[in-house]
Design a protein around this motif. Sequence first.
Motif, mmCIF file in Angstrom:
data_model
loop_
_atom_site.group_PDB
_atom_site.id
_atom_site.type_symbol
_atom_site.label_atom_id
_atom_site.label_comp_id
_atom_site.label_asym_id
_atom_site.label_seq_id
_atom_site.Cartn_x
_atom_site.Cartn_y
_atom_site.Cartn_z
ATOM 1 N N ARG A 1 0.847 -1.212 0.000
ATOM 2 C CA ARG A 1 0.000 0.000 0.000
ATOM 3 C C ARG A 1 0.868 1.243 0.000
ATOM 4 O O ARG A 1 0.592 2.210 -0.692
ATOM 5 C CB ARG A 1 -0.884 0.032 1.239
ATOM 6 C CG ARG A 1 -2.070 -0.875 1.121
ATOM 7 C CD ARG A 1 -3.089 -0.582 2.236
ATOM 8 N NE ARG A 1 -4.222 -1.448 2.055
ATOM 9 C CZ ARG A 1 -4.730 -2.254 2.977
ATOM 10 N NH1 ARG A 1 -4.221 -2.275 4.196
ATOM 11 N NH2 ARG A 1 -5.761 -3.020 2.697
ATOM 12 N N ARG B 1 2.334 1.791 -3.331
ATOM 13 C CA ARG B 1 1.282 2.297 -4.226
ATOM 14 C C ARG B 1 1.073 3.801 -4.026
ATOM 15 O O ARG B 1 0.890 4.546 -4.995
ATOM 16 C CB ARG B 1 -0.015 1.534 -3.967
ATOM 17 C CG ARG B 1 -1.109 1.898 -4.931
ATOM 18 C CD ARG B 1 -2.403 1.178 -4.635
ATOM 19 N NE ARG B 1 -3.456 1.800 -5.430
ATOM 20 C CZ ARG B 1 -4.103 2.890 -5.079
ATOM 21 N NH1 ARG B 1 -3.819 3.488 -3.926
ATOM 22 N NH2 ARG B 1 -5.023 3.400 -5.867
ATOM 23 N N LEU C 1 3.313 5.876 -6.196
ATOM 24 C CA LEU C 1 3.422 5.646 -7.641
ATOM 25 C C LEU C 1 2.827 6.753 -8.501
ATOM 26 O O LEU C 1 3.150 6.851 -9.688
ATOM 27 C CB LEU C 1 2.762 4.309 -8.021
ATOM 28 C CG LEU C 1 3.477 3.053 -7.495
ATOM 29 C CD1 LEU C 1 2.732 1.803 -7.928
ATOM 30 C CD2 LEU C 1 4.924 3.000 -7.966
ATOM 31 N N ARG D 1 4.680 2.314 -11.646
ATOM 32 C CA ARG D 1 4.437 0.867 -11.629
ATOM 33 C C ARG D 1 5.322 0.218 -10.564
ATOM 34 O O ARG D 1 6.390 0.732 -10.241
ATOM 35 C CB ARG D 1 4.793 0.223 -12.992
ATOM 36 C CG ARG D 1 3.929 0.678 -14.166
ATOM 37 C CD ARG D 1 2.513 0.134 -14.059
ATOM 38 N NE ARG D 1 1.696 0.513 -15.200
ATOM 39 C CZ ARG D 1 0.943 1.606 -15.271
ATOM 40 N NH1 ARG D 1 0.893 2.462 -14.245
ATOM 41 N NH2 ARG D 1 0.220 1.863 -16.340
ATOM 42 N N LEU E 1 -2.207 -8.021 -4.046
ATOM 43 C CA LEU E 1 -2.036 -6.752 -4.785
ATOM 44 C C LEU E 1 -3.376 -6.018 -4.867
ATOM 45 O O LEU E 1 -3.447 -4.801 -4.676
ATOM 46 C CB LEU E 1 -1.503 -7.018 -6.199
ATOM 47 C CG LEU E 1 -0.024 -7.409 -6.307
ATOM 48 C CD1 LEU E 1 0.304 -7.885 -7.728
ATOM 49 C CD2 LEU E 1 0.891 -6.233 -5.929
ATOM 50 N N TYR F 1 -4.079 -2.078 -5.896
ATOM 51 C CA TYR F 1 -3.596 -2.019 -7.287
ATOM 52 C C TYR F 1 -4.757 -2.389 -8.209
ATOM 53 O O TYR F 1 -5.530 -3.311 -7.917
ATOM 54 C CB TYR F 1 -2.413 -2.980 -7.482
ATOM 55 C CG TYR F 1 -1.179 -2.509 -6.737
ATOM 56 C CD1 TYR F 1 -0.190 -1.755 -7.372
ATOM 57 C CD2 TYR F 1 -1.022 -2.780 -5.369
ATOM 58 C CE1 TYR F 1 0.920 -1.296 -6.669
ATOM 59 C CE2 TYR F 1 0.079 -2.321 -4.663
ATOM 60 C CZ TYR F 1 1.049 -1.589 -5.321
ATOM 61 O OH TYR F 1 2.144 -1.128 -4.626
ATOM 62 N N PRO G 1 -1.148 1.210 -10.219
ATOM 63 C CA PRO G 1 -1.954 1.713 -9.095
ATOM 64 C C PRO G 1 -3.443 1.785 -9.435
ATOM 65 O O PRO G 1 -3.804 1.778 -10.599
ATOM 66 C CB PRO G 1 -1.396 3.103 -8.848
ATOM 67 C CG PRO G 1 -0.728 3.483 -10.116
ATOM 68 C CD PRO G 1 -0.246 2.216 -10.757
#
Length: 347
Positions: free
Chosen positions: A205, A208, A211, A216, A322, A327, A347
């Motif tokens: 997390r 993410r 990102l 990525r 994920l 994601y 994301p």
Amino acid sequence: MEHELQRPHPSTPSAAASMSAPSPAADRPPQWIRIGAVEDPFQRAAELQRGLLERPAHISPKYFYDAQGCALYSAICELVEYYPTRTETAIFERHRDAIARRLPREVQWVDLGCGDGAKSWPWLTSVQARRWVGVDISPEWLSISFTAGARRFPDVEFTGVATDFTRPLDLHAVLEQRPEWPRVFFYPGSSIGNFTPSQALVLLRSVRAHLGRDGRLLIGVDGVKDKAVLEAAYDDAIGVTAAFNRNVLRVVNRELDADFDPRRYTHRACFDGRHSRIEMQLVAQQAHTVHLGGQRRHFEAGEAIVTEYSYKYTRESFSALLQEAGYSHAQHWSDERGWFHVFVAAP
Ligand code: AVI
């Protein structure tokens, strides 16, 4: 968040100065940045001591990696039984172009737990990286990797961040120095497996959250497979993994002024199918008492210290993790035997 900028040469421009007037990477010597109290010796010692006084006793696997532990880990990666490194490398070599097509170009390449950085180098060309940001708990590894990388890629900007990302990861300020370059987080080697699934979720997390829209995550994850194959990988015939495991007691002795005798412990590695993890332990051969930073801890014969979990995922179980981490989609590559998984997650 505490930032301490370290500049190898007095003439190096500060990060703030280079932010306002970007210059060719070749004009900017590598910088390294320390975030947070990475090596706060009191915190480290307190954490180690607490774990060893608990029942069952445990030591975080991050303590494996002193200079000797790093050398032993490099030797593990060469073992016949230890398939993850070479399987992942083969997937990368075979599918590099296809994987790179799923990544943005002209990126900041963030290498989590970069070690010597060697796994990153082929990718820097594939994605036309503009900046390499190596993240590692060890400033020694960082200086080795960014010195080697900067020599090899004179047009790429090199930054090393010394931080302990088993604690909350916050690289926002570092990455925002270069807002124009999208981010690729690279986390190979199934190091994610050394976190429990709930800790892994927190890390995924937090990656993410770094990102942005175009970034990525490229991650390598070891797969669930035959128990005998897994156990051999963590208990090799010539005892390199056993030495790696026992070495952690020397680290503890140094850091806690303790008096463990590594020869009194045997290495054990078992696959626990219920939790889908290898569990590594050091098992006391006889009853004895150890002094640990001013405390005493009695170990019974046969009592185990847990030193590492290495979680194994199926394609489905890691895809689910994920997804739970937010994601939106992920591409997947594997080897013919399906032993190791590589994902590019968006994301
Ligand atoms: C670093 N990490 C991914 C390794 C693993 O496979 O869990 C550490 C290791 N422990 C024993 N052998 C290798």
